[in-house]
Write an enzyme that holds these catalytic residues in place. Structure first.
Site, PDB file in Angstrom:
ATOM      1  N   TYR A 192      41.126 -44.596  21.634  1.00 11.83           N
ATOM      2  CA  TYR A 192      40.447 -44.634  22.930  1.00 11.83           C
ATOM      3  C   TYR A 192      41.171 -43.698  23.882  1.00 11.83           C
ATOM      4  O   TYR A 192      42.329 -43.926  24.219  1.00 11.83           O
ATOM      5  CB  TYR A 192      40.428 -46.073  23.457  1.00 11.83           C
ATOM      6  CG  TYR A 192      39.715 -46.295  24.776  1.00 11.83           C
ATOM      7  CD1 TYR A 192      38.883 -45.336  25.346  1.00 11.83           C
ATOM      8  CD2 TYR A 192      39.858 -47.510  25.452  1.00 11.83           C
ATOM      9  CE1 TYR A 192      38.235 -45.556  26.552  1.00 11.83           C
ATOM     10  CE2 TYR A 192      39.208 -47.746  26.647  1.00 11.83           C
ATOM     11  CZ  TYR A 192      38.406 -46.769  27.200  1.00 11.83           C
ATOM     12  OH  TYR A 192      37.758 -46.995  28.392  1.00 11.83           O
ATOM     13  N   THR A 234      38.773 -52.913  28.700  1.00 14.05           N
ATOM     14  CA  THR A 234      39.065 -52.803  30.130  1.00 14.05           C
ATOM     15  C   THR A 234      38.007 -53.515  30.961  1.00 14.05           C
ATOM     16  O   THR A 234      38.328 -54.213  31.931  1.00 14.05           O
ATOM     17  CB  THR A 234      39.106 -51.315  30.549  1.00 14.05           C
ATOM     18  OG1 THR A 234      39.953 -50.613  29.669  1.00 14.05           O
ATOM     19  CG2 THR A 234      39.603 -51.161  31.966  1.00 14.05           C
ATOM     20  N   LYS A 272      36.803 -43.392  20.913  1.00  8.26           N
ATOM     21  CA  LYS A 272      36.006 -43.567  22.132  1.00  8.26           C
ATOM     22  C   LYS A 272      36.539 -42.527  23.117  1.00  8.26           C
ATOM     23  O   LYS A 272      37.663 -42.639  23.609  1.00  8.26           O
ATOM     24  CB  LYS A 272      36.153 -44.981  22.692  1.00  8.26           C
ATOM     25  CG  LYS A 272      35.370 -45.207  23.993  1.00  8.26           C
ATOM     26  CD  LYS A 272      35.608 -46.599  24.558  1.00  8.26           C
ATOM     27  CE  LYS A 272      34.868 -46.778  25.891  1.00  8.26           C
ATOM     28  NZ  LYS A 272      35.178 -48.083  26.527  1.00  8.26           N
ATOM     29  N   ARG A 310      42.472 -43.536  33.316  1.00  7.86           N
ATOM     30  CA  ARG A 310      43.252 -44.778  33.381  1.00  7.86           C
ATOM     31  C   ARG A 310      44.666 -44.616  32.830  1.00  7.86           C
ATOM     32  O   ARG A 310      45.587 -45.318  33.236  1.00  7.86           O
ATOM     33  CB  ARG A 310      42.539 -45.894  32.608  1.00  7.86           C
ATOM     34  CG  ARG A 310      41.297 -46.416  33.303  1.00  7.86           C
ATOM     35  CD  ARG A 310      40.740 -47.642  32.594  1.00  7.86           C
ATOM     36  NE  ARG A 310      39.521 -48.136  33.221  1.00  7.86           N
ATOM     37  CZ  ARG A 310      39.478 -48.965  34.263  1.00  7.86           C
ATOM     38  NH1 ARG A 310      40.616 -49.396  34.801  1.00  7.86           N
ATOM     39  NH2 ARG A 310      38.328 -49.372  34.767  1.00  7.86           N
ATOM     40  N   TYR A 333      50.723 -45.146  31.685  1.00  6.40           N
ATOM     41  CA  TYR A 333      51.912 -45.221  32.549  1.00  6.40           C
ATOM     42  C   TYR A 333      53.118 -44.463  31.984  1.00  6.40           C
ATOM     43  O   TYR A 333      53.756 -43.696  32.698  1.00  6.40           O
ATOM     44  CB  TYR A 333      52.300 -46.682  32.850  1.00  6.40           C
ATOM     45  CG  TYR A 333      53.343 -46.825  33.935  1.00  6.40           C
ATOM     46  CD1 TYR A 333      53.049 -46.496  35.252  1.00  6.40           C
ATOM     47  CD2 TYR A 333      54.623 -47.249  33.635  1.00  6.40           C
ATOM     48  CE1 TYR A 333      54.011 -46.607  36.251  1.00  6.40           C
ATOM     49  CE2 TYR A 333      55.595 -47.356  34.619  1.00  6.40           C
ATOM     50  CZ  TYR A 333      55.283 -47.028  35.923  1.00  6.40           C
ATOM     51  OH  TYR A 333      56.233 -47.129  36.890  1.00  6.40           O
ATOM     52  N   ILE A 367      30.133 -46.440  23.602  1.00  5.87           N
ATOM     53  CA  ILE A 367      30.572 -47.785  24.002  1.00  5.87           C
ATOM     54  C   ILE A 367      30.351 -47.823  25.502  1.00  5.87           C
ATOM     55  O   ILE A 367      31.026 -47.132  26.258  1.00  5.87           O
ATOM     56  CB  ILE A 367      32.027 -48.071  23.608  1.00  5.87           C
ATOM     57  CG1 ILE A 367      32.136 -48.139  22.079  1.00  5.87           C
ATOM     58  CG2 ILE A 367      32.501 -49.387  24.231  1.00  5.87           C
ATOM     59  CD1 ILE A 367      33.562 -48.284  21.556  1.00  5.87           C
TER      60      ILE A 367
END
Length: 292
Positions: free
Chosen positions: A135, A46, A163, A140, A109, A205
């Site tokens: 992740y 990202t 992550k 997000r 989404y 990360i």
């Protein structure tokens, strides 16, 4: 996956004033990581604005990073999306040579159920020629991967870690507690990376680590060694900058800081915009004082 314990950084993609990828700046950014204690590189995440790069640009970015890195650090590549079939096809058809693992984000989404998230990553696991790092970033994706789902996915041999960027220390600790000992629970949140690592996590990360590479990676090393006082001393030294770089969005904040360090411009691609002058000035003040 011992090589992925410690500090990884989610690399930015620098642009010039015309909005074109700046490969010279990208090379400088990579050298900065290698020379200042970072343990591995994360490519096309990202923070790298991967969603606004063309397919050709992505290939060129990968090539530049590979050349600059010159096999000095392990590399992880972002391969994810909200269409399982597309992600599976990308995994089956992409040249992933030179990478240690893939980082694959939970679908955004669509807002799948926990069973949908499990089935998505089951398909990713079966298609991936490389080890998979899950992740979880609800801020997000609009959906959280539950501890139970992560534990189920950890049963796949090539799902080696997560992550975890929900910003929930209790959830992270439960993931550490209930997944196998060799499963990597990696912080995806710079502000609680130290606490997660001290609780038994595998490091981070990072975004801020890209700029304050030496001290941030040293902080994580202290935490991995159980040196609580030393690790928190560095955490509190860095903490104000973590709040600032995310105040007006990522990667606009970190690019401003990298710009003040002379590594790349602060240009981002729409729909992202540069941070305002006030925040830019505060980041400059921080880094000037930090370096003195």
């Amino acid at each position: 996956m011992q090589e992925l314990i410690g500090t990884g950084v989610a690399l930015v993609t620098p642009f010039n004033a015309q909005g074109v990828v700046d490969h010279d700046a990208l090379t400088k950014v990579v050298h900065h990581q290698v020379e200042n204690g970072i343990d591995y590189l994360v490519v096309l995440g990202t923070t790298g604005e991967s969603v606004t790069l063309t397919k050709q640009e992505k290939q060129e970015v990968i090539q530049t990073i590979k050349i600059a890195n010159s096999d000095r650090l392990p590399m992880v590549i972002g391969v994810g999306g909200n269409d399982t079939a597309v992600v599976v096809n990308e995994l089956k058809t992409s040249d992933l040579s030179g990478f240690t693992a893939i980082l694959s984000v939970s679908p955004s989404y669509n807002k799948p159920s926990q069973e949908g998230i499990y089935q998505h990553f089951k398909a990713v696991s079966e298609a991936s020629p490389l080890p998979v790092i899950l992740y979880n970033v609800p801020g997000r994706t609009a959906s959280n991967m539950s501890v139970e789902t992560v534990v189920r996915l950890a049963a796949f041999d090539n799902v080696v870690g997560i992550k975890e960027a929900a910003g929930d220390l209790v959830q992270a600790m439960k993931m550490i507690q209930y997944t196998p000992k060799d499963f990597l629970v990696i912080s995806g949140d710079d502000m609680i990376a130290n606490a997660m690592t001290l609780a038994g996590g595998a490091g981070v990360i990072s975004v801020i680590g890209q700029a304050i590479a030496q001290d941030f990676s040293d902080m994580i090393r202290y935490a991995l060694n159980g040196d609580v006082g030393e690790s928190y001393e560095l955490h509190y030294k860095i903490a104000a900058s973590i709040d600032m770089i995310f105040e007006q969005g990522n990667p606009a904040g970190i690019k401003s800081l990298l710009n003040h360090l002379g590594l790349c411009s602060n240009e981002v691609r729409l729909p992202l915009v540069k941070i305002d002058d006030n925040l830019n000035d505060r980041l400059k003040t921080f880094i000037d004082q930090y370096e003195n």
